[in-house]
Write an enzyme that holds these catalytic residues in place. Sequence first.
Site, PDB file in Angstrom:
ATOM      1  N   GLU A  46     -47.368  -0.375  50.529  1.00  0.00           N
ATOM      2  CA  GLU A  46     -47.841  -0.848  51.837  1.00  0.00           C
ATOM      3  C   GLU A  46     -48.536  -2.204  51.677  1.00  0.00           C
ATOM      4  O   GLU A  46     -49.182  -2.463  50.672  1.00  0.00           O
ATOM      5  CB  GLU A  46     -48.764   0.186  52.480  1.00  0.00           C
ATOM      6  CG  GLU A  46     -50.073   0.470  51.744  1.00  0.00           C
ATOM      7  CD  GLU A  46     -51.150  -0.540  52.057  1.00  0.00           C
ATOM      8  OE1 GLU A  46     -51.026  -1.233  53.081  1.00  0.00           O
ATOM      9  OE2 GLU A  46     -52.099  -0.654  51.269  1.00  0.00           O
TER      10      GLU A  46
ATOM     11  N   CYS B 129     -58.716  -2.854  48.630  1.00  0.00           N
ATOM     12  CA  CYS B 129     -57.506  -3.167  47.854  1.00  0.00           C
ATOM     13  C   CYS B 129     -57.700  -4.228  46.784  1.00  0.00           C
ATOM     14  O   CYS B 129     -57.407  -3.987  45.617  1.00  0.00           O
ATOM     15  CB  CYS B 129     -56.391  -3.611  48.792  1.00  0.00           C
ATOM     16  SG  CYS B 129     -55.660  -2.249  49.692  1.00  0.00           S
TER      17      CYS B 129
END
Length: 440
Positions: A151, A260
Amino acid sequence: MSTDGSREPVGVIGTGYVGLVTAAGFAALGSEVYCVDIDEDKIRGLEEGRIPIWEPGLEELIAVHRERLHFSTDLAPALAHARVLFVAVGTPPTYSGDADLSAVHAVVDAMPASDRHALVMKSTVPVGTGESIERALAQQDKGFAYVSCPEFLKEGSAVQDFLEPDRVVIGEDGGWAGDAVEALYAPLGAPIVRTDVKSAEMVKLASNAFLATKISFINEIANVCEETGADVVEVARGMGLDDRIGPKFLQAGIGFGGSCFPKDVAALKQLAGNSGYHFQLLNSVIEVNELQKRRVIAKLQKHLGSLVGKEIALLGLAFKANTDDMREASSLVLSARLQGAGARVRAYDPVAEAEARKLISGVAFASSAAEAVAGADAIVLVTEWPEFRELDLAEVAAAMRGSLLVDGRNFLDPGAARAAGLVYEAIGRPSQSPSPVSAG
Ligand code: UDX
């Protein structure tokens, strides 16, 4: 986009931020979506329409497509209705920087034997994870197909990123499942990269590491700008028009955070190290980022001297605007360092206060920017929330005890801030302090 219900149903395992956005996105494309999570409270809340994360547009998208979204703590409905199961469980960093894959392994172990299903990995995992999962599935005679489909959603624009991706990466080692995943994404019209599992896994880690490198690079340029009198905003503008460089991710500031970048940079560095390769560049990317969060302290000290007993107001706490996510937010380090230096810290964030309260101690939370800045010796703009651009800076200056504003995001207009009577310091931009250098 088909909305006639004829689209492939999907399962989504894990209803965190990636799982929920993916689920809502596929529901919007016309699939029946079967969401599974082990957290009973979360599933109950979702059934009742409560969305556990703050993500613009997500609640509305889920509400519109509610009839196609099914929530359960049990895998059975997903397995019964869908052959494609997206895995979107957490892979947080361990102490060593390696990704913790226990949630991923738990999903694999929970799968029954089936040659009808595919596991599609959305969670960010080290290169080689797919191979070891495929091996485990084969050893357990489970017959599952496996696809890596990383993703690239950004918090704050995740819904839009799902619906308008720059690309969809599909890694598989043969079989039916890659085609099924490609068909699911086909209506979006995005470039599709079909590749092998390991390369797909590496695309994700390398993309995030590259973007993090771009940010640390511009932050170092900013630091050199401060020494030389150049303006990093002008420099980034001039650099960004070069097609090979591009204007994005060239905003200097107080360092990158979030769920992230810090994790993926550490994971890639660790992955390289585990295979005997010393990824020197990433060490610097991490180190520059850590130092960048702390440079604000020196800017405050330059104007205020000792910070003992000083009232410092933080405007914004989230790791960036449009999210309530506090993971690895620069404000965590900043608030701790300020208190360590003896300052009293108050803070205001339009949406992240509840999350911040779980992670920050000793900080007084204000319910508005005006309340936070009243009586402050200095303000640090930490998060680029649009409402901070609407502040009446003359009123801000009048309400403060001091007059220093450190803009950690180069977000405000320096001229307007100075005209309002504030001493304005930014990141990599000409400083206001009396220049010791005379023209000649
Ligand atoms: C990131 C990736 O962009 C996304 O593709 C991935 O799937 C998940 O991680 P996200 O963490 O939501 O997304 O935020 P992003 O917008 O990429 O920003 C990350 C951090 O970098 C933030 O702290 C942001 O403030 C900072 N940043 C970003 C800068 O300091 N300067 C910039 O120019 C851009």
